[in-house]
Design an enzyme around this catalytic site. Structure first.
Site, short mmCIF file in Angstrom:
data_model
loop_
_atom_site.label_atom_id
_atom_site.label_comp_id
_atom_site.label_asym_id
_atom_site.label_seq_id
_atom_site.Cartn_x
_atom_site.Cartn_y
_atom_site.Cartn_z
N ASP A 1 0.85 -1.19 0.00
CA ASP A 1 0.00 0.00 0.00
C ASP A 1 0.89 1.24 0.00
OD1 ASP A 1 0.84 -0.49 2.70
OD2 ASP A 1 -0.73 0.86 3.44
N GLU B 1 0.02 -0.87 5.93
CA GLU B 1 1.09 -0.29 6.74
C GLU B 1 0.90 1.21 6.89
OE1 GLU B 1 4.84 1.33 8.13
OE2 GLU B 1 3.82 1.85 6.29
#
Ligand code: BES
Ligand code: MN
Ligand code: MN
Length: 454
Positions: free
Chosen positions: A87, A152
């Site tokens: 991500d 994250e």
């Protein structure tokens, strides 16, 4: 080793193209409308792993974004767990990008694009290296497990339950992460400490509705004034956090650690220049590196309340709010810090307002000694990969997974990161210096090879 290094060298252009393809998927975890892109990115990463020859590749669903797990076992060497994240941060403000954020572009030896350095480019290094070994030798020097997550950048909210539920699956002798940086160009670095995080939102509630500031100003507590006073009082003029108990669990810097930090060729003026801030400032009695690597702090991340439009509006806002966060160091606990912060805020709130307080995210700090043979081997691998001496550093940023997994497995976590301090991660014009990308590939290949012999 030369067989692998030659193959990797011959693949330079292909590696670059593959990172460009990864960057092209706008897997922004903070934006719910990008859920489809997140999914697409997870699947793309899984197919890269499969085509690299990794035998088991799975997408594990979570209440949030899927976790990509992969493994190739059966080697004689130790088991390495590679962690990374697919991500990325939001691209905003998009108008400040010189080239489109998801159309990665090479300029002057750097690859520009969202996720180039954080963390798609770095995560890809490990996939490329595994593929080269499998292609050239039909086997890996070590057992490899991959855990690549998609949350994250929003604080890994679903990772801890996943880790707790899959202890056997994740078992390894060493954890390797490429999601940090180098002290400066030409100086390969091993990171052995990360700060933790506890992030909060505070809303101060006052009158039932906005009020005319002439008719009522001076006669009731103004939530915006109260908020500013409360927030401002959380740090004193020496740059210390005033919350009682805040420093209780901080592991102090030992004299030899301070000496080691002071001996690093850190360019303070260059660091200041990268920020564009006219001056540096922080907790009295500590150097800049000590402040960002080994001392906790508290910062406002956003403030709102009252009239924000053009011109003047004479109003007392009914509510005002702030987002603020603490960066923590070993051995501070985000949960405990959250309780201390809330208790303190409630104790200093004046009568006539009410508070809403919540913790939005958190992650534990990480600190590990660097005398372990697996860490010393990493230093040699970096030195061979870059042809330059390597240094030990810490980082001021946070990677919640690292503390979680090191507590669970009790094995060394080796943070081999290839970013540079001026690569604009989280900001417009994020980039990755391609020399470091290729040096990273060479170093990781040498590291896996070296681990097989320990
Ligand atoms: N890769 C960074 C961590 C990092 C930051 C390493 C600075 C080295 C220097 C990571 O993707 C990140 O941004 N982490 C967040 C974690 C947070 C959302 C819990 C951070 O540090 O703000
Ligand atoms: Mn990252
Ligand atoms: Mn990040």
């Amino acid at each position: 080793m030369n067989d692998i290094l030659e193959l990797l060298e011959a693949r330079r252009e292909q590696h670059l193209r593959e990172v460009v393809e990864l960057v092209a998927i706008p897997s922004v975890s903070a934006k719910p409308e990008r859920a489809g892109e997140i999914r697409r990115c997870a699947e793309h990463v899984a197919s890269l792993l499969r085509s690299a020859g990794i035998s088991r590749v799975e997408l594990f669903p979570t209440p949030g974004n899927p976790i990509v797990y992969a493994e190739r076992l059966g080697a004689a060497g130790p088991t390495v767990l590679v962690y990374g994240h697919y991500d990325v941060q939001p691209e905003d403000p998009v108008e400040l990008w010189e080239t489109p954020p998801f159309q990665a572009t090479v300029r002057d030896g750097d690859l520009y694009g969202r996720g180039a350095v954080d963390d798609k480019g770095q995560m890809f290094i490990h996939i490329a290296v595994a593929r080269a070994f499998l292609e050239r030798r039909g086997k890996l020097p070590v057992n490899l497990k991959f855990l690549l997550e998609g949350e994250e950048e929003v604080g890994s909210p679903n990772l801890e339950p996943f880790v707790a539920a899959h202890k056997e699956l994740l078992k390894a002798d060493v954890v390797v992460v490429s999601d940090t940086g180098m002290l400066q160009k030409g100086m390969p670095s091993i990171c052995h400490g990360l700060r933790g995080l506890a992030y909060f939102e505070l809303v101060v509630d006052g009158p039932g509705n906005d009020l005319h500031s002439g008719s009522f100003g001076g006669a009731i507590p103004n939530p915006a004034n109260v908020l500013c006073q409360m927030i401002a009082s959380l740090k004193d003029s020496a740059g210390r956090v005033t919350i009682p108990g805040f420093y209780d669990d901080v592991v102090p810097l030992r004299p030899e650690e301070r000496a080691a930090l002071a001996a690093l060729p850190f360019q303070e003026e260059e660091f200041r220049a990268t920020t564009g801030s006219p001056a540096l400032a922080g907790e009295e009695g500590f150097t800049t590196l000590e402040r960002i690597w080994a001392r906790p702090t508290l910062d406002v991340n956003g403030l709102w309340g009252g009239y924000q439009g053009e011109g003047a509006k004479t109003v007392l806002p009914a509510r005002a709010g702030a987002k603020f966060s603490t960066r923590l160091v070993a051995n501070q606990d985000p949960g405990k810090i959250s309780r201390l912060v809330e208790k303190h805020l409630r104790s200093i709130a004046p009568p006539g307002v009410s508070l809403e307080f919540r913790q939005l995210s958190g992650g534990k700090p990480f600190l590990c000694p660097f005398d372990h043979p697996y860490i010393q081997a990493a230093k040699r691998a970096l030195e061979e990969g870059f042809g330059r001496p390597a240094v030990f550093i810490r980082e001021g940023g946070s990677i919640p997974f690292v503390a979680t997994i090191s507590e669970l497995l009790g094995v060394p976590c080796v943070l081999l990161g290839f970013g540079l301090p001026d690569e604009h991660s989280h900001a417009p014009n994020e980039r990755l210096h391609l020399e470091n990308f290729y040096g990273g590939i060479r170093s990781i290949a040498r590291y896996y090879d070296a681990l097989a012999g320990i």
